[in-house]
Motif scaffolding. Sequence first.
Motif, short mmCIF file in Angstrom:
data_model
loop_
_atom_site.label_atom_id
_atom_site.label_comp_id
_atom_site.label_asym_id
_atom_site.label_seq_id
_atom_site.Cartn_x
_atom_site.Cartn_y
_atom_site.Cartn_z
N ALA A 1 0.82 -1.22 0.00
CA ALA A 1 0.00 0.00 0.00
C ALA A 1 0.85 1.27 0.00
O ALA A 1 0.35 2.35 -0.29
CB ALA A 1 -0.92 0.01 1.22
N LEU A 2 2.14 1.14 0.33
CA LEU A 2 3.02 2.31 0.35
C LEU A 2 3.23 2.85 -1.05
O LEU A 2 3.34 2.11 -2.01
CB LEU A 2 4.39 1.93 0.94
CG LEU A 2 4.56 1.92 2.46
CD1 LEU A 2 5.94 1.38 2.81
CD2 LEU A 2 4.38 3.31 3.04
N ASP A 3 3.31 4.15 -1.16
CA ASP A 3 3.64 4.77 -2.44
C ASP A 3 4.76 5.77 -2.22
O ASP A 3 5.88 5.60 -2.67
CB ASP A 3 2.42 5.43 -3.05
CG ASP A 3 2.73 6.06 -4.40
OD1 ASP A 3 3.73 5.64 -5.03
OD2 ASP A 3 2.00 6.96 -4.81
N ALA A 4 4.45 6.82 -1.49
CA ALA A 4 5.46 7.84 -1.22
C ALA A 4 5.43 8.18 0.26
O ALA A 4 4.36 8.24 0.87
CB ALA A 4 5.20 9.09 -2.06
N VAL A 5 6.61 8.39 0.83
CA VAL A 5 6.72 8.78 2.23
C VAL A 5 7.35 10.16 2.26
O VAL A 5 8.34 10.42 1.58
CB VAL A 5 7.60 7.78 3.01
CG1 VAL A 5 7.76 8.24 4.45
CG2 VAL A 5 7.00 6.39 2.96
#
Length: 342
Positions: A173-177
């Motif tokens: 689910a991660l895309d950008a931090v």
Amino acid sequence: MTDEQAGGEKKLPKIGRVDAAAILLMSLGEADAAQILKHMGPKEVQRVGTAMTQLADVTQEQVEAVTSQFLEAVGDQTGMGIGADDYIRTMLTQALGEDKASSLIDRILIGGNTTGLDTLKWMESRSVADIIRYEHPQIQAIVVSYLDPDQAAEVLTNFDEKVRLDIVMRVAALDAVHPQALQELNAILEKQFSGSSSTKTSKIGGIKRAADIMNFLDSSVEGELMDSIKEVDADLGGEIEDLMFVFDNLKDVDDRGIQALLREVSSDVLIIALKGSDDEMKEKIFKNMSKRAAELLRDDLEAKGPVKLSEVEGSQKDILTIARRMADAGEISLGGAGEEMI
């Protein structure tokens, strides 16, 4: 008349890139070699270090060839008017690939030392797992996403099935931090490692990253985890599965790539791996060998008795590891499900 007499120059031997790097570093001496190695990532240091240990009876001709190749490359790419930053970015990206080069480029060009997150890449997987074991699951997912896929997979094996599922779902689910979030995480880790730096990296994680990590899990663990993901989100499980590169996907590699791969795989490993393969995969291998070698392999397969499934899967994983390494080095193109084609 020899080539040297005819052309006035000695014809130098061709040497692979990793061996060339090993020879060049060993010819520099300990102090200078150490200065270079400290700017390399763990995987690069491991590959070059292994090559160094396997070097034997290096000839003067080989040293001359490596030095000549290096000077030629530098001469071609560092002329007046070309910025050093651009040269370094281009050189490292071509050598390591964009993903692997990005953090190294930032460390060199921004002038920082190894970040807290980068320090984890040098640690034993069990130690990394212990460091993040009691952190928030989202922190665990960010750390796992930041690691190289093979190390990330090893870290996951140190958690129970429920935690593994949660982490992989969050990785997908991660895309950008936000950079500030990574800097804060670095600050926490650097208190433990006594380092200092910041990072500009913000895009990590995603479905492809989750698939890359899954590729390195043992088959039994991978199967259980995939089943659990599909129970929670069938569509996500399907997307991850589509991006995974498995042994069967070697059928999609072109003949030149298969031939290059076979030169790196021992016959014992190949025989066991093929014991669990279908006829199409076997024919793919046979047709990329000499007639004599193919006949010998057929005979060995027929003569080989029953093999445990775990041994077959282990040998297939070994071959896939070699294939991924060669793909990262630009020696072959995997194509198929495990690699985006542009």
